[in-house]
Design an enzyme around this catalytic site. Structure first.
Site, mmCIF file in Angstrom:
data_model
loop_
_atom_site.group_PDB
_atom_site.id
_atom_site.type_symbol
_atom_site.label_atom_id
_atom_site.label_comp_id
_atom_site.label_asym_id
_atom_site.label_seq_id
_atom_site.Cartn_x
_atom_site.Cartn_y
_atom_site.Cartn_z
ATOM 1 N N GLY A 165 13.071 1.704 26.120
ATOM 2 C CA GLY A 165 12.003 1.113 25.323
ATOM 3 C C GLY A 165 10.663 1.004 26.027
ATOM 4 N N HIS A 177 7.743 12.957 21.331
ATOM 5 C CA HIS A 177 8.668 13.898 21.988
ATOM 6 C C HIS A 177 8.089 14.281 23.354
ATOM 7 C CE1 HIS A 177 11.871 16.802 22.297
ATOM 8 N NE2 HIS A 177 10.964 17.640 22.798
ATOM 9 N N GLU A 194 2.766 9.942 27.128
ATOM 10 C CA GLU A 194 3.436 9.220 26.035
ATOM 11 C C GLU A 194 2.853 7.840 25.767
ATOM 12 O OE1 GLU A 194 7.747 9.383 25.885
ATOM 13 O OE2 GLU A 194 7.734 10.942 27.399
HETATM 14 C C1 GAR Z 1 10.865 9.146 25.845
HETATM 15 O O1 GAR Z 1 10.561 10.041 26.882
HETATM 16 C C2 GAR Z 1 10.726 9.828 24.507
HETATM 17 O O2 GAR Z 1 9.675 10.740 24.464
HETATM 18 C C3 GAR Z 1 12.047 10.527 24.403
HETATM 19 O O3 GAR Z 1 12.988 9.584 24.869
HETATM 20 C C4 GAR Z 1 12.354 8.772 25.875
HETATM 21 C C5 GAR Z 1 12.578 7.318 25.547
HETATM 22 O O4 GAR Z 1 12.111 6.477 26.568
HETATM 23 N N1 GAR Z 1 12.314 10.943 23.053
HETATM 24 C C6 GAR Z 1 12.966 12.072 22.748
HETATM 25 O O5 GAR Z 1 13.443 12.810 23.574
HETATM 26 C C7 GAR Z 1 13.073 12.351 21.256
HETATM 27 N N2 GAR Z 1 13.495 13.695 21.014
HETATM 28 P P1 GAR Z 1 11.803 4.960 26.330
HETATM 29 O O6 GAR Z 1 13.026 4.350 25.649
HETATM 30 O O7 GAR Z 1 11.613 4.375 27.707
HETATM 31 O O8 GAR Z 1 10.584 4.833 25.477
#
Ligand code: GAR
Length: 209
Positions: free
Chosen positions: A12, A110, A181
C-alpha cells in the site's frame, strides 16, 4: 467532492502516497470513501485504518467460485457508490460487470512503460525482474483507465525511470515507485477529480481547465 474507493493487495505505498497527497492538499475535490483489499492481512488496510478510512477485506478465497466473488465485489462497490475507483497495486482481475458500469472511472497504476512488460503475468516485482532480464535501460510507470483488456485501457500518464548497473528487481522497483508511481498516481487522481482529463476516441485528452 468525488467519492473514491481504492483497491489494494499488498504494502500500500501507492495508497499512502494518495493519502499523503490528500492531506497535503495536492489532491483536491476527493474524499476516500473506502479501501478494499483481497488480502485481509494487507499492510494497506492498516494504513487506511490509521487514517480513519473505512477498510474492507473481500477475498476470492471466501467464495465458492470466481463468479460468486465477482458478484459480491460489484455489489460492494455499488453500495459504496464511488465516482472513481483507483487500483493501487490491486492484483485481482476486475470483473467485466464492473468495467461496464464504471467505464472510464477506474484507474490503475502499472510499474512499466505500457505496452512493455504488461498483461497477463506481469505484476509487482515480476515486472521489474522481466525488465532486468531483457536488459532495458529505461523503464517507468503508467497510469491508465481500466477496460476489459489486461493493461490495455487509455493511457493517462507515463514517466520514465533509468535502469542502473547492478540493479536488483527490488532496487529498481523502489526507484520506479519513488520517481514515478508515487507522483503519477496522485496527480492523475487530482486531474480526474478536477475535470482536467477526458477520454476521446479511446485516448486521454487533457483539457485546459
Ligand atoms: C506497485 O508497484 C504497482 O505499480 C504494482 O504493484 C505494486 C504495489 O505496491 N501494480 C501492478 O503490478 C499491477 N499490475 P504498493 O502496494 O506498495 O502500492
Amino acid at each position: 467532492m468525488l467519492r473514491a474507493v481504492v483497491c489494494v493487495s499488498g504494502g500500500g505505498t501507492n495508497l499512502q502516497a494518495i493519502i499523503d497527497a490528500l492531506e497535503a492538499g495536492q489532491i483536491t475535490n476527493v474524499e476516500l470513501a473506502a479501501v478494499i483489499s483481497n488480502n485481509k492481512n494487507a499492510k494497506a488496510l492498516e494504513r487506511a485504518r490509521n487514517h480513519g478510512i473505512m477498510d474492507i477485506a473481500l477475498s476470492p478465497k471466501d467464495f465458492e467460485d470466481r463468479s460468486a466473488f465477482n458478484e459480491a465485489f460489484v455489489a460492494k462497490m455499488d453500495e459504496l457508490a464511488p465516482d472513481l475507483i483507483v487500483l493501487a497495486g490491486f492484483l485481482v482481475t476486475i470483473p467485466p460487470a464492473m468495467t461496464e458500469k464504471y467505464g472510464n472511472r477506474i484507474i490503475n497504476i502499472h510499474p512499466s512503460l505500457i505496452p512493455s512488460f504488461c498483461g497477463v503475468g506481469y505484476y509487482g516485482l515480476k515486472v521489474h525482474e522481466k525488465a532486468l532480464e531483457r536488459g532495458v535501460k529505461v523503464t517507468g510507470a503508467t497510469v491508465h483507465f481500466v477496460n476489459d483488456g489486461m493493461d490495455e485501457g487509455p493511457i493517462i500518464a507515463q514517466k520514465a525511470v533509468m535502469v542502473e548497473d547492478g540493479d536488483t528487481a527490488e532496487v529498481l522497483q523502489r526507484r520506479v515507485m519513488e520517481q514515478a508511481e508515487w507522483i503519477l498516481l496522485p496527480k492523475a487522481i487530482d486531474d480526474f477529480a478536477n475535470g482536467r482529463i477526458k477520454v476521446v476516441d479511446g485516448k486521454v485528452i487533457y483539457t485546459d481547465k
